[in-house]
Design a protein around this motif. Structure first.
Motif, mmCIF file in Angstrom:
data_model
loop_
_atom_site.group_PDB
_atom_site.id
_atom_site.type_symbol
_atom_site.label_atom_id
_atom_site.label_comp_id
_atom_site.label_asym_id
_atom_site.label_seq_id
_atom_site.Cartn_x
_atom_site.Cartn_y
_atom_site.Cartn_z
ATOM 1 N N GLY A 70 0.814 -1.209 0.000
ATOM 2 C CA GLY A 70 0.000 0.000 0.000
ATOM 3 C C GLY A 70 0.849 1.261 0.000
ATOM 4 N N SER A 71 0.181 2.385 -0.183
ATOM 5 C CA SER A 71 0.895 3.656 -0.317
ATOM 6 C C SER A 71 1.500 4.132 1.010
ATOM 7 C CB SER A 71 -0.032 4.732 -0.879
ATOM 8 O OG SER A 71 -1.114 4.939 0.001
ATOM 9 N N ALA A 72 0.921 3.728 2.131
ATOM 10 C CA ALA A 72 1.468 4.155 3.425
ATOM 11 C C ALA A 72 2.865 3.578 3.638
ATOM 12 C CB ALA A 72 0.544 3.736 4.556
ATOM 13 N N ALA A 73 3.078 2.337 3.270
ATOM 14 C CA ALA A 73 4.401 1.732 3.430
ATOM 15 C C ALA A 73 5.407 2.382 2.489
ATOM 16 C CB ALA A 73 4.328 0.234 3.169
ATOM 17 N N ALA A 74 4.971 2.733 1.281
ATOM 18 C CA ALA A 74 5.875 3.404 0.338
ATOM 19 C C ALA A 74 6.253 4.794 0.837
ATOM 20 C CB ALA A 74 5.214 3.489 -1.033
ATOM 21 N N MET A 75 5.279 5.514 1.389
ATOM 22 C CA MET A 75 5.583 6.839 1.941
ATOM 23 C C MET A 75 6.514 6.722 3.143
ATOM 24 S SD MET A 75 2.127 9.112 1.587
ATOM 25 C CE MET A 75 1.061 7.973 2.398
ATOM 26 N N ARG A 76 6.331 5.693 3.954
ATOM 27 C CA ARG A 76 7.213 5.496 5.100
ATOM 28 C C ARG A 76 8.647 5.203 4.646
ATOM 29 N NH1 ARG A 76 6.477 2.225 10.625
ATOM 30 N NH2 ARG A 76 8.669 2.163 11.177
ATOM 31 N N LEU A 77 8.801 4.407 3.594
ATOM 32 C CA LEU A 77 10.123 4.092 3.062
ATOM 33 C C LEU A 77 10.811 5.354 2.527
ATOM 34 C CD1 LEU A 77 12.101 1.794 2.424
ATOM 35 C CD2 LEU A 77 10.987 1.569 0.216
ATOM 36 N N GLN A 78 10.054 6.187 1.825
ATOM 37 C CA GLN A 78 10.629 7.436 1.321
ATOM 38 C C GLN A 78 10.987 8.383 2.456
ATOM 39 O OE1 GLN A 78 7.513 8.605 -1.371
ATOM 40 N NE2 GLN A 78 8.590 7.747 -3.138
ATOM 41 N N THR A 79 10.149 8.434 3.492
ATOM 42 C CA THR A 79 10.415 9.294 4.645
ATOM 43 C C THR A 79 11.655 8.815 5.400
ATOM 44 O OG1 THR A 79 8.046 9.711 4.848
ATOM 45 C CG2 THR A 79 9.418 10.258 6.740
#
Length: 140
Positions: A70-79
């Motif tokens: 999901g997009s939350a995990a991708a945003m967490r990885l980028q953060t």
């Protein structure tokens, strides 16, 4: 003062992918920077395809994580990547960026640069003390 390759590119109007040669505009502070010039190190560049593959590797990893978790995990990885890029030691001390390597997954592989291009094994010692570097950074 030295012109960076970015400002040279803007003035000359060259292409983005073209290699740039750094130009020394003024004398260097040899007490802080040492006797060896860093222009040779700045002008060394890898193959253009190598840099593109390195950039695309992280974006492919983010896309895979986005599809699987999901997009939350991708945003967490980028953060996490942005946060670990900013972690450094005090001025004058070399940073290993171990946390960034862990986030990018580079801590499990051994590459050519890890063995033969280690800056910690360079024959040049630290040029200035920690206190001198901090005074220079804060203008004291």
């Amino acid at each position: 003062p030295r012109l960076s390759s970015q400002s040279l590119r803007e003035k000359a109007g060259t292409m983005e992918g073209a290699p740039q040669i750094p130009v020394l505009q003024g004398p260097r502070d040899q007490m802080r920077e040492g006797l060896q010039t860093t222009l040779a190190a700045e002008s060394r560049q890898g193959h253009p395809l190598e840099t593109r593959l390195a950039v695309d590797d992280f974006s492919q990893k983010v896309d895979m994580v986005r599809r699987m978790y999901g997009s939350a995990a991708a945003m967490r990885l980028q953060t996490e990547r942005l946060a670990t890029e900013q972690i450094q030691r005090l001025p004058g001390l070399p940073s290993s960026f171990l946390a960034l390597q862990t986030v990018l997954g580079e801590d499990c592989t051994l590459q050519f640069e890890d063995v033969l291009n280690d800056p910690f094994e360079a024959p040049v010692e630290t040029k200035a003390s920690l206190h001198d570097e901090l005074e220079f950074k804060f203008g004291l």
